[in-house]
Design an enzyme around this catalytic site. Structure first.
Site, mmCIF file in Angstrom:
data_model
loop_
_atom_site.group_PDB
_atom_site.id
_atom_site.type_symbol
_atom_site.label_atom_id
_atom_site.label_comp_id
_atom_site.label_asym_id
_atom_site.label_seq_id
_atom_site.Cartn_x
_atom_site.Cartn_y
_atom_site.Cartn_z
ATOM 1 N N ASP A 223 0.835 -1.192 0.000
ATOM 2 C CA ASP A 223 0.000 0.000 0.000
ATOM 3 C C ASP A 223 0.876 1.250 0.000
ATOM 4 O O ASP A 223 0.611 2.226 -0.714
ATOM 5 C CB ASP A 223 -0.933 -0.005 1.221
ATOM 6 C CG ASP A 223 -1.892 1.172 1.214
ATOM 7 O OD1 ASP A 223 -2.764 1.213 0.326
ATOM 8 O OD2 ASP A 223 -1.755 2.058 2.080
ATOM 9 N N LYS A 227 1.340 4.267 -3.083
ATOM 10 C CA LYS A 227 1.336 5.720 -2.882
ATOM 11 C C LYS A 227 2.615 6.340 -3.441
ATOM 12 O O LYS A 227 2.584 7.417 -4.054
ATOM 13 C CB LYS A 227 1.200 6.038 -1.389
ATOM 14 C CG LYS A 227 -0.110 5.582 -0.775
ATOM 15 C CD LYS A 227 -0.107 5.780 0.726
ATOM 16 C CE LYS A 227 -1.369 5.229 1.371
ATOM 17 N NZ LYS A 227 -1.363 5.350 2.852
#
Length: 368
Positions: A223, A227
């Site tokens: 995750d 980003k």
């Protein structure tokens, strides 16, 4: 009628529900004509689009007059419905669904603008990223995805503003996971010491709802990597995807094969204490240097080098003193050795909805 904006919202979980509440406070909101969750979709009766769905919780909205409940629509059908409205339409995607994200070009080519916190489409293969923005240009539509990086922090808009005014991005580094920020600060605080075991901290974070339901989704670093991929692309790098650069997983190799199920989660948490010694060794190495252990990401724009993983930082480093928040340091030609620092809390339903609402208001202004 021509000036009316038509809105479709997909995803009515924590973010979607909070967004509906915030939309209900607007004095001149767009007309909500589609509201969808995983198995059902609410639509205002066509062809007039004269009715609108109230900005209420799902059960209340579904009971409103002139609202039809149908099975969940495929992305193509959702695009066709919004594209048939007698005015400009906007899709708000509150999901983490890659299938819907892959369909953004379909919406955009029809002139349907997109607002979303969904990271999947913007961090998937670079071809989709390019297709999204090319389709937006072809359809004269707008794309806003501020909430995909940094929670409530205006990271993407700041980067774009810096570049639009002629500044040169040199390096970006920071912590883009409130969960990992809290875990590492508690495991090895910058001031004082902690005897807490890594596995106990993970268990506590899971218990209080500060981690994903499957803690491996936080601990594998992907995750975070998604980003960083988005940040790098906004900074001008053609990053093929989050698998194209080193990402240090905090999941022991021996536990990688556990199934992605409730039983697999339980087994992972049961066995994790057996690997506490690995993190203790990592902590000791940082202590021997007089530093602290942190999990950060970095982008060197000049070389294109991107990394996500554990680093040893000086105790007075701003990143070393986070307590569950996120921080991004942007080094540019203008700012020199003193970076522009954005720091603050993470996400959560209401905060993420606020970011989505802010983007939606920008789109509404741009389409007015």
């Amino acid at each position: 009628m021509a000036n009316t904006l038509y809105l479709g919202i997909v995803g009515v979980g924590g973010v979607g529900t909070a967004l509906l509440e915030q939309l209900g406070r607007l004095s001149n909101p767009p007309k909500l004509v589609l509201l969808s969750r995983s198995t059902k979709t609410l639509v205002a009766q066509t062809p007039s689009y004269s009715h609108s769905i109230p900005f209420e919780a799902w059960e209340i909205a579904a009971a409103a007059p002139s609202i039809t409940t149908v099975d969940a629509l495929a992305p193509e059908d959702t695009a066709a419905y919004l594209g048939s409205a007698p005015g400009r339409s906007i899709l708000v995607d509150n999901t983490s669904d890659l299938t819907l994200a892959k369909a953004y070009p379909i919406f955009l080519k029809q002139g349907i603008s997109v607002v979303t916190p969904n990271k999947k489409g913007f961090s998937a293969d670079i071809s989709l990223w390019n297709d999204i923005f090319a389709s937006a240009a072809d359809g004269n539509a707008l794309v806003y995805h501020q909430a995909t990086v940094g929670g409530s922090l205006p990271v993407l808009s700041t980067l774009r503003d810096l570049m639009a005014t002629g500044d040169e991005i040199v390096k970006i580094e920071g912590v883009l996971s409130g969960t990992l920020s809290l875990l590492f600060d508690t495991f090895m605080p910058a001031i004082g010491k902690s005897d807490a075991k890594w596995s106990s901290l993970v268990a506590h974070a899971l218990q209080i709802g500060f981690m994903e339901p499957d803690p491996r989704d936080d601990l594998n670093g992907m995750d975070f990597a998604r980003k960083l991929t988005i940040l790098a692309r906004v900074a001008g790098l053609q990053v093929t995807g989050p698998e194209s650069f080193p990402v240090t997983s905090l999941i022991p190799n021996e536990l990688l094969s556990l199934p992605l199920s409730a039983e697999g989660i339980a087994q992972f948490m049961l066995e994790l204490p057996n690997y506490d010694e690995d993190m203790e060794v990592a902590k000791l190495k940082a202590e021997e240097e007089g530093k602290v252990l942190r999990y950060i990401g970095s982008i060197d724009v000049s070389t294109g080098e991107i990394q996500v993983g554990m680093r040893h930082l000086d105790r007075d480093n701003p990143i070393a003193n986070l307590k569950g928040s996120q921080i991004v340091s942007i080094y540019t030609k203008r700012y020199g050795a003193n970076p522009l620092v954005l720091k603050g809390g993470g996400g959560g339903g209401e905060v993420t909805a606020m970011c989505v609402m802010s983007d939606l208001l920008k789109v509404m202004e741009g389409l007015a």
